[in-house]
Design a protein around this motif. Structure first.
Motif, mmCIF file in Angstrom:
data_model
loop_
_atom_site.group_PDB
_atom_site.id
_atom_site.type_symbol
_atom_site.label_atom_id
_atom_site.label_comp_id
_atom_site.label_asym_id
_atom_site.label_seq_id
_atom_site.Cartn_x
_atom_site.Cartn_y
_atom_site.Cartn_z
ATOM 1 N N UNK A 47 -19.073 -5.936 16.272
ATOM 2 C CA UNK A 47 -20.348 -6.123 15.946
ATOM 3 C C UNK A 47 -21.040 -4.761 15.642
ATOM 4 N N UNK A 48 -20.738 -3.884 16.257
ATOM 5 C CA UNK A 48 -21.226 -2.440 16.226
ATOM 6 C C UNK A 48 -20.902 -1.902 14.550
ATOM 7 N N UNK A 49 -19.827 -2.207 14.086
ATOM 8 C CA UNK A 49 -19.224 -1.971 12.770
ATOM 9 C C UNK A 49 -19.821 -2.826 11.873
ATOM 10 N N UNK A 50 -20.632 -3.866 12.211
ATOM 11 C CA UNK A 50 -21.316 -4.788 10.986
ATOM 12 C C UNK A 50 -20.218 -5.427 10.402
ATOM 13 N N UNK A 51 -18.930 -5.703 11.053
ATOM 14 C CA UNK A 51 -18.109 -6.523 10.425
ATOM 15 C C UNK A 51 -17.629 -7.993 11.209
ATOM 16 N N UNK A 52 -17.250 -8.846 10.350
ATOM 17 C CA UNK A 52 -16.949 -10.321 11.371
ATOM 18 C C UNK A 52 -15.459 -10.237 11.362
ATOM 19 N N UNK A 53 -15.020 -11.092 12.115
ATOM 20 C CA UNK A 53 -13.543 -11.179 12.128
ATOM 21 C C UNK A 53 -12.842 -11.551 10.812
ATOM 22 N N UNK A 54 -13.705 -12.328 10.204
ATOM 23 C CA UNK A 54 -13.108 -12.827 8.698
ATOM 24 C C UNK A 54 -12.990 -11.747 7.840
ATOM 25 N N UNK A 55 -14.077 -10.687 7.930
ATOM 26 C CA UNK A 55 -14.059 -9.421 6.957
ATOM 27 C C UNK A 55 -12.824 -8.637 7.466
ATOM 28 N N UNK A 56 -12.720 -8.419 8.780
ATOM 29 C CA UNK A 56 -11.849 -7.626 9.155
ATOM 30 C C UNK A 56 -10.349 -7.983 8.933
ATOM 31 N N UNK A 57 -10.222 -9.345 8.774
ATOM 32 C CA UNK A 57 -8.869 -9.956 8.634
ATOM 33 C C UNK A 57 -8.671 -9.796 7.148
ATOM 34 N N UNK A 58 -9.981 -9.805 6.359
ATOM 35 C CA UNK A 58 -9.689 -9.711 4.899
ATOM 36 C C UNK A 58 -9.159 -8.443 4.287
ATOM 37 N N UNK A 59 -9.923 -7.204 5.191
ATOM 38 C CA UNK A 59 -9.768 -5.887 4.955
ATOM 39 C C UNK A 59 -8.149 -5.765 5.297
ATOM 40 N N UNK A 60 -7.777 -6.254 6.362
ATOM 41 C CA UNK A 60 -6.414 -6.042 6.673
ATOM 42 C C UNK A 60 -5.336 -6.624 5.768
ATOM 43 N N UNK A 61 -5.591 -7.820 5.159
ATOM 44 C CA UNK A 61 -4.708 -8.495 4.245
ATOM 45 C C UNK A 61 -4.785 -7.596 2.995
ATOM 46 N N UNK A 62 -5.952 -7.129 2.477
ATOM 47 C CA UNK A 62 -6.304 -6.138 1.171
ATOM 48 C C UNK A 62 -5.452 -5.096 1.153
ATOM 49 N N UNK A 63 -5.491 -4.356 2.654
ATOM 50 C CA UNK A 63 -4.860 -3.142 2.756
ATOM 51 C C UNK A 63 -3.401 -3.554 2.692
ATOM 52 N N UNK A 64 -2.840 -4.328 3.382
ATOM 53 C CA UNK A 64 -1.523 -4.661 3.239
ATOM 54 C C UNK A 64 -0.866 -5.177 2.038
ATOM 55 N N UNK A 65 -1.602 -5.924 1.182
ATOM 56 C CA UNK A 65 -0.898 -6.768 0.046
ATOM 57 C C UNK A 65 -2.079 -6.214 -1.090
ATOM 58 N N UNK A 66 -1.833 -4.976 -1.728
ATOM 59 C CA UNK A 66 -2.934 -4.482 -2.872
ATOM 60 C C UNK A 66 -2.850 -5.382 -3.932
ATOM 61 N N UNK A 67 -3.689 -5.700 -4.458
ATOM 62 C CA UNK A 67 -3.815 -6.399 -6.038
ATOM 63 C C UNK A 67 -3.803 -7.835 -5.522
ATOM 64 N N UNK A 68 -3.872 -8.446 -4.333
ATOM 65 C CA UNK A 68 -4.007 -9.808 -4.188
ATOM 66 C C UNK A 68 -5.371 -10.509 -4.892
ATOM 67 N N UNK A 69 -5.144 -11.822 -5.140
ATOM 68 C CA UNK A 69 -6.233 -12.450 -5.631
ATOM 69 C C UNK A 69 -6.985 -13.147 -4.404
#
Length: 159
Positions: free
Chosen positions: A44-66
């Motif tokens: 919450x303090x970072x202004x992130x939801x769990x869905x956003x955190x998960x998305x950032x993690x996946x985009x970081x792990x798998x560059x150029x995903x759709x």
């Protein structure tokens, strides 16, 4: 136990069917939901939801995903994934570019700001991960991971 207005009681987590007497499927969902809510609160303090955190993690792990691939990897509906992507783009945490092979597909990349926020988010969510490992002390963690992956693999819908 939580008393209801009609005098009956709802068991607390760990009691009755919410404890060792419960169905395995229910207990798995109860634990998963509790862990997700704890991570959500930690972000919450970072202004992130769990869905956003998960998305950032996946985009970081798998560059150029759709966005469609992100939806599957993050276990979000396509509509939810679209909303998450839009919010992350507006915040400058990810970038979108048109795929060369198909101009209707956007490829997603994490930005430097996104990487920085993801690192902070990992530190915020680390206590939940540590609690999971602490509660599994004495149980082979590799076996737990194998069990969870096997369940997901065997129950997934065909693509």
């Amino acid at each position: 136990m939580q008393k209801r207005s009609d005098g009956t009681s709802i068991p607390a987590i760990g009691e009755g069917r919410r404890g060792l007497e419960g169905h395995l499927l229910y207990l798995l969902r109860q634990a998963s939901t509790a862990a997700q809510q704890a991570v959500d609160r930690s972000l919450v303090d970072l202004g992130l939801s769990l869905a956003q955190y998960s998305a950032l993690t996946m985009i970081s792990s798998y560059t150029n995903i759709s966005s469609a691939e992100l939806s599957r990897l993050s276990m979000l509906t396509p509509q939810s994934a679209h909303e998450v992507v839009q919010r992350l783009v507006v915040r400058g945490l990810i970038s979108k570019s048109l795929a060369q092979e198909n101009k209707r597909i956007h490829r997603l990349r994490i930005t430097a700001d996104g990487r920085e926020l993801l690192a902070k988010a990992r530190r915020h969510s680390e206590p939940v991960e540590l609690l999971l490992k602490e509660e599994a002390a004495g149980i082979n963690e590799a076996e737990i991971r194998r069990w969870l992956v096997a369940i997901a693999s065997r129950l997934q819908l065909p693509s």
